[in-house]
Scaffold this motif. Structure first.
Motif, PDB file in Angstrom:
ATOM      1  N   PHE A  57     -12.202 -90.104  14.955  1.00 18.72           N
ATOM      2  CA  PHE A  57     -12.150 -88.928  15.829  1.00 18.72           C
ATOM      3  C   PHE A  57     -11.910 -87.639  15.045  1.00 18.72           C
ATOM      4  O   PHE A  57     -11.610 -86.603  15.633  1.00 18.72           O
ATOM      5  N   SER A  58     -12.055 -87.709  13.724  1.00 16.78           N
ATOM      6  CA  SER A  58     -11.691 -86.575  12.881  1.00 16.78           C
ATOM      7  C   SER A  58     -12.818 -86.237  11.910  1.00 16.78           C
ATOM      8  O   SER A  58     -13.544 -87.114  11.430  1.00 16.78           O
ATOM      9  N   PHE A  59     -12.960 -84.929  11.636  1.00 18.66           N
ATOM     10  CA  PHE A  59     -13.916 -84.444  10.631  1.00 18.66           C
ATOM     11  C   PHE A  59     -13.231 -83.359   9.824  1.00 18.66           C
ATOM     12  O   PHE A  59     -12.566 -82.482  10.388  1.00 18.66           O
ATOM     13  N   SER A  60     -13.407 -83.389   8.528  1.00 23.93           N
ATOM     14  CA  SER A  60     -12.799 -82.393   7.652  1.00 23.93           C
ATOM     15  C   SER A  60     -13.869 -81.609   6.904  1.00 23.93           C
ATOM     16  O   SER A  60     -14.920 -82.163   6.565  1.00 23.93           O
ATOM     17  N   GLY A  61     -13.599 -80.319   6.667  1.00 28.37           N
ATOM     18  CA  GLY A  61     -14.474 -79.523   5.825  1.00 28.37           C
ATOM     19  C   GLY A  61     -15.173 -78.373   6.503  1.00 28.37           C
ATOM     20  O   GLY A  61     -15.924 -77.640   5.856  1.00 28.37           O
ATOM     21  N   LEU A  62     -14.918 -78.172   7.799  1.00 29.42           N
ATOM     22  CA  LEU A  62     -15.629 -77.103   8.491  1.00 29.42           C
ATOM     23  C   LEU A  62     -15.139 -75.720   8.063  1.00 29.42           C
ATOM     24  O   LEU A  62     -15.781 -74.710   8.372  1.00 29.42           O
ATOM     25  N   HIS A  63     -14.041 -75.667   7.323  1.00 34.83           N
ATOM     26  CA  HIS A  63     -13.551 -74.387   6.803  1.00 34.83           C
ATOM     27  C   HIS A  63     -14.288 -73.962   5.542  1.00 34.83           C
ATOM     28  O   HIS A  63     -14.142 -72.819   5.091  1.00 34.83           O
ATOM     29  N   LEU A  64     -15.072 -74.851   4.976  1.00 38.08           N
ATOM     30  CA  LEU A  64     -15.748 -74.566   3.717  1.00 38.08           C
ATOM     31  C   LEU A  64     -17.060 -73.828   3.961  1.00 38.08           C
ATOM     32  O   LEU A  64     -17.873 -74.249   4.804  1.00 38.08           O
ATOM     33  N   PRO A  65     -17.322 -72.735   3.235  1.00 35.90           N
ATOM     34  CA  PRO A  65     -18.583 -72.005   3.403  1.00 35.90           C
ATOM     35  C   PRO A  65     -19.781 -72.857   2.993  1.00 35.90           C
ATOM     36  O   PRO A  65     -19.726 -73.601   2.014  1.00 35.90           O
ATOM     37  N   GLY A  66     -20.857 -72.753   3.763  1.00 34.84           N
ATOM     38  CA  GLY A  66     -22.085 -73.448   3.401  1.00 34.84           C
ATOM     39  C   GLY A  66     -22.854 -72.673   2.345  1.00 34.84           C
ATOM     40  O   GLY A  66     -22.743 -71.444   2.243  1.00 34.84           O
ATOM     41  N   ASN A  67     -23.643 -73.374   1.557  1.00 41.96           N
ATOM     42  CA  ASN A  67     -24.435 -72.759   0.493  1.00 41.96           C
ATOM     43  C   ASN A  67     -25.680 -72.111   1.096  1.00 41.96           C
ATOM     44  O   ASN A  67     -26.580 -72.797   1.586  1.00 41.96           O
ATOM     45  N   THR A  68     -25.751 -70.790   1.058  1.00 45.62           N
ATOM     46  CA  THR A  68     -26.867 -70.061   1.668  1.00 45.62           C
ATOM     47  C   THR A  68     -27.946 -69.673   0.657  1.00 45.62           C
ATOM     48  O   THR A  68     -28.814 -68.859   0.952  1.00 45.62           O
ATOM     49  N   THR A  69     -27.876 -70.268  -0.532  1.00 51.57           N
ATOM     50  CA  THR A  69     -28.891 -69.972  -1.552  1.00 51.57           C
ATOM     51  C   THR A  69     -30.138 -70.805  -1.267  1.00 51.57           C
ATOM     52  O   THR A  69     -30.341 -71.893  -1.812  1.00 51.57           O
ATOM     53  N   ASN A  70     -30.954 -70.315  -0.378  1.00 51.36           N
ATOM     54  CA  ASN A  70     -32.188 -70.991   0.006  1.00 51.36           C
ATOM     55  C   ASN A  70     -33.134 -69.934   0.585  1.00 51.36           C
ATOM     56  O   ASN A  70     -32.719 -68.788   0.799  1.00 51.36           O
ATOM     57  N   PRO A  71     -34.394 -70.245   0.832  1.00 51.34           N
ATOM     58  CA  PRO A  71     -35.359 -69.217   1.252  1.00 51.34           C
ATOM     59  C   PRO A  71     -34.997 -68.471   2.533  1.00 51.34           C
ATOM     60  O   PRO A  71     -35.397 -67.309   2.690  1.00 51.34           O
ATOM     61  N   VAL A  72     -34.258 -69.117   3.463  1.00 45.70           N
ATOM     62  CA  VAL A  72     -33.944 -68.434   4.725  1.00 45.70           C
ATOM     63  C   VAL A  72     -32.576 -67.758   4.705  1.00 45.70           C
ATOM     64  O   VAL A  72     -32.256 -66.950   5.579  1.00 45.70           O
ATOM     65  N   LEU A 120     -17.754 -65.421  14.117  1.00 41.60           N
ATOM     66  CA  LEU A 120     -16.422 -65.365  13.502  1.00 41.60           C
ATOM     67  C   LEU A 120     -16.299 -64.234  12.493  1.00 41.60           C
ATOM     68  O   LEU A 120     -15.239 -63.629  12.351  1.00 41.60           O
ATOM     69  N   GLU A 121     -17.386 -63.971  11.776  1.00 43.60           N
ATOM     70  CA  GLU A 121     -17.404 -62.895  10.790  1.00 43.60           C
ATOM     71  C   GLU A 121     -18.793 -62.265  10.762  1.00 43.60           C
ATOM     72  O   GLU A 121     -19.803 -62.946  10.939  1.00 43.60           O
ATOM     73  N   GLY A 122     -18.837 -60.949  10.529  1.00 39.54           N
ATOM     74  CA  GLY A 122     -20.107 -60.265  10.374  1.00 39.54           C
ATOM     75  C   GLY A 122     -20.757 -59.877  11.690  1.00 39.54           C
ATOM     76  O   GLY A 122     -20.122 -59.904  12.756  1.00 39.54           O
ATOM     77  N   SER A 123     -22.030 -59.512  11.605  1.00 38.25           N
ATOM     78  CA  SER A 123     -22.815 -59.111  12.771  1.00 38.25           C
ATOM     79  C   SER A 123     -24.112 -59.908  12.782  1.00 38.25           C
ATOM     80  O   SER A 123     -24.732 -60.103  11.741  1.00 38.25           O
ATOM     81  N   ALA A 168     -20.687 -68.146  11.975  1.00 38.13           N
ATOM     82  CA  ALA A 168     -20.616 -68.423  13.409  1.00 38.13           C
ATOM     83  C   ALA A 168     -20.281 -69.893  13.621  1.00 38.13           C
ATOM     84  O   ALA A 168     -20.556 -70.747  12.770  1.00 38.13           O
ATOM     85  N   ILE A 169     -19.663 -70.160  14.762  1.00 45.58           N
ATOM     86  CA  ILE A 169     -19.414 -71.528  15.221  1.00 45.58           C
ATOM     87  C   ILE A 169     -20.150 -71.689  16.542  1.00 45.58           C
ATOM     88  O   ILE A 169     -20.117 -70.799  17.398  1.00 45.58           O
ATOM     89  N   ALA A 170     -20.827 -72.821  16.710  1.00 46.93           N
ATOM     90  CA  ALA A 170     -21.542 -73.054  17.960  1.00 46.93           C
ATOM     91  C   ALA A 170     -21.192 -74.425  18.509  1.00 46.93           C
ATOM     92  O   ALA A 170     -21.072 -75.401  17.761  1.00 46.93           O
ATOM     93  N   ALA A 171     -21.036 -74.487  19.826  1.00 45.44           N
ATOM     94  CA  ALA A 171     -20.848 -75.753  20.531  1.00 45.44           C
ATOM     95  C   ALA A 171     -22.149 -76.105  21.237  1.00 45.44           C
ATOM     96  O   ALA A 171     -22.842 -75.225  21.749  1.00 45.44           O
ATOM     97  N   LEU A 172     -22.474 -77.399  21.259  1.00 46.82           N
ATOM     98  CA  LEU A 172     -23.717 -77.860  21.875  1.00 46.82           C
ATOM     99  C   LEU A 172     -23.419 -78.982  22.864  1.00 46.82           C
ATOM    100  O   LEU A 172     -22.548 -79.827  22.615  1.00 46.82           O
ATOM    101  N   SER A 173     -24.159 -78.998  23.961  1.00 47.75           N
ATOM    102  CA  SER A 173     -23.861 -79.905  25.070  1.00 47.75           C
ATOM    103  C   SER A 173     -24.508 -81.275  24.901  1.00 47.75           C
ATOM    104  O   SER A 173     -25.046 -81.843  25.856  1.00 47.75           O
ATOM    105  N   SER A 174     -24.454 -81.810  23.696  1.00 45.05           N
ATOM    106  CA  SER A 174     -24.954 -83.153  23.423  1.00 45.05           C
ATOM    107  C   SER A 174     -24.296 -83.669  22.162  1.00 45.05           C
ATOM    108  O   SER A 174     -24.024 -82.899  21.242  1.00 45.05           O
TER     109      SER A 174
END
Length: 216
Positions: A57-72, A120-123, A168-174
């Motif tokens: 029932f637990s997940f760790s690591g959502l505080h860590l920034p994702g690597n955005t070094t990619n084409p998008v 959570l941060e930025g625009s 950003a954080i997003a919740a999804l209904s599935s």
């Protein structure tokens, strides 16, 4: 009387189908996913309740920034039933999305979920497009603390519009919302969709389609 009974049955079946159009409510306290099972069901098989642990029932690591070094210039960190087995049958999941300056989360759709996104941060510039024939583009610029909802199944996107990173954080209904990135699906399908078909659909020269397909 027979007509009334038949009408009641039709209405009842209609409500039943509406109620189960998405994920049904669980019939027990929990149904932790068992990825080791070879059984095939609509969802994932339940783990033996006696073998369930707190880590299910637990997940760790959502505080860590994702690597955005990619084409998008963005990175999505998912927390679905694949990462958190305890979500199985509960009809909810979440993601963290990191954006580089002017990075985008490209147009995509979740076939099984509505999404509620919080900055959570930025625009962020966000938007979605309604279905045919209107194809109405609904868009807005969000600031820190703003919330926006993307209705289930509709094409939507986000773009960082500041000069710093955005989160950003997003919740999804599935528990398993699925994601179809439009460009990847259209130009990167395996096997390819015929370039002549896409050229006619997009009303461009076939050489442009051939070039786009090499990128996906």
């Amino acid at each position: 009387m027979a007509t009334q009974v038949a009408l009641f049955v039709i209405v009842a079946l209609g409500f039943c189908c509406l109620a189960f159009a998405f994920e049904p409510k669980p019939l027990q306290d929990f149904c932790v996913a068992d990825p080791t099972s070879s059984a095939r069901v609509n969802g994932l098989v339940c783990k033996n309740p006696m073998l369930v642990q707190a880590n299910d029932f637990s997940f760790s690591g959502l505080h860590l920034p994702g690597n955005t070094t990619n084409p998008v210039g963005s990175r999505v960190t998912p927390v679905t039933v694949t990462q958190l087995p305890g979500l199985n049958t509960l009809g909810i999941s979440m993601v963290r999305i990191d954006y580089a300056p002017w990075g985008i989360n490209p147009p995509h759709t979740h076939p099984r979920a509505t999404e509620v996104l919080t900055v959570l941060e930025g625009s962020l510039q966000v938007g979605f497009v309604t279905s045919n024939p209107d194809n109405h583009h609904i868009t807005k610029v969000l600031q820190k603390g703003d919330v926006f909802v993307f209705p289930v199944g509709l094409i939507h996107y986000q773009r960082s519009v500041g000069y710093g990173n955005a989160v950003a954080i997003a919740a999804l209904s599935s528990q398993n919302p699925g994601v179809i990135t439009i460009a990847n699906a259209v130009f990167g399908s395996k096997p390819d969709i015929g370039s002549d078909i896409l050229a006619k659909a997009f009303q461009v020269d076939k050489s442009i389609v051939d070039q786009l397909q090499t990128k996906f």
